[in-house]
Design a protein around this motif. Structure first.
Motif, PDB file in Angstrom:
ATOM      1  N   HIS A  97       0.817  -1.224   0.000  1.00 23.27           N
ATOM      2  CA  HIS A  97       0.000   0.000   0.000  1.00 23.27           C
ATOM      3  C   HIS A  97       0.852   1.275   0.000  1.00 23.27           C
ATOM      4  CE1 HIS A  97      -3.598  -2.291   0.476  1.00 23.27           C
ATOM      5  NE2 HIS A  97      -3.346  -2.681   1.712  1.00 23.27           N
TER       6      HIS A  97
ATOM      7  N   ARG B 192     -12.259 -13.641   6.459  1.00 27.28           N
ATOM      8  CA  ARG B 192     -12.735 -12.440   5.755  1.00 27.28           C
ATOM      9  C   ARG B 192     -14.237 -12.255   5.982  1.00 27.28           C
ATOM     10  NH1 ARG B 192      -8.753  -8.950   3.970  1.00 27.28           N
ATOM     11  NH2 ARG B 192     -10.269  -8.119   2.504  1.00 27.28           N
TER      12      ARG B 192
ATOM     13  N   ASP C  58      -5.774 -11.824   2.553  1.00 32.47           N
ATOM     14  CA  ASP C  58      -6.794 -11.861   1.499  1.00 32.47           C
ATOM     15  C   ASP C  58      -6.618 -13.014   0.518  1.00 32.47           C
ATOM     16  OD1 ASP C  58      -4.620 -10.948   0.072  1.00 32.47           O
ATOM     17  OD2 ASP C  58      -5.435  -8.943  -0.283  1.00 32.47           O
TER      18      ASP C  58
HETATM   19 MG    MG Z   1      -5.983  -6.041   2.636  1.00 41.40          MG
END
Ligand code: MG
Ligand code: RTP
Length: 140
Positions: free
Chosen positions: A54, A87, A120
């Protein structure tokens, strides 16, 4: 469905509010087993390294500062289809969009202070587990 592992972080907004047990209970009720757990105070190097994907996002600096602001609890979770199961119980990134009964719907404060991290994909789970744990710290 195979028993697999995923990586979880109970984030600073949760440890600050003494919600480690409450969040862990929701993970366990969702069928996940905590097979490794430690409370750490992330260094800048760890926070920047963990979230390197990120680095170009506008919220990166804020995210790194937040993850260093208070202790976190890093965990390895095991269960059937663990990545997806985790998740699902976490809920959407933004608590305003999270489904009823999910950890983020119940506990998150904002899109940034959103209580938990979860891998993820199985590929990323392996990378993230290796980032924080040695194999001998994981007891299945
Ligand atoms: Mg993530
Ligand atoms: P995570 O990686 O933490 O499990 O969450 P996620 O997949 O749902 O979200 P992701 O897009 O990977 O973003 C990682 C974390 O960055 C923070 N964030 N802040 N201010 C913002 O707009 C913003 N967007 C994302 C959140 O803490 C998010 O969990």
């Amino acid at each position: 469905m195979a028993v697999t592992r995923t990586f979880s972080i109970i984030k600073p907004d949760a440890t600050r509010r003494n919600l480690t047990g409450a969040v862990t209970a929701m993970l366990e009720e969702a069928g996940l087993r905590v097979v490794a757990s430690k409370r750490i105070h992330m260094s800048r190097e760890q926070a920047e390294g963990f979230y390197a994907v990120h680095a170009e996002r506008p919220f990166f600096g804020e995210l790194v500062d937040f993850m260093m602001s208070e202790p976190v609890v890093v965990q390895v979770l095991e269960g059937e289809d663990a990545v997806t199961r985790n998740r699902d119980i976490m809920g959407a990134t933004n608590p305003a969009d999270a489904a009823e009964g999910t950890i983020r719907k119940v506990h998150a404060l904002s899109i940034g202070e959103n209580t938990v991290h979860g891998s993820d994909s199985e590929e990323n789970a392996k990378i993230e587990i290796d980032f924080f744990f040695n194999e001998d710290e994981i007891v299945g």
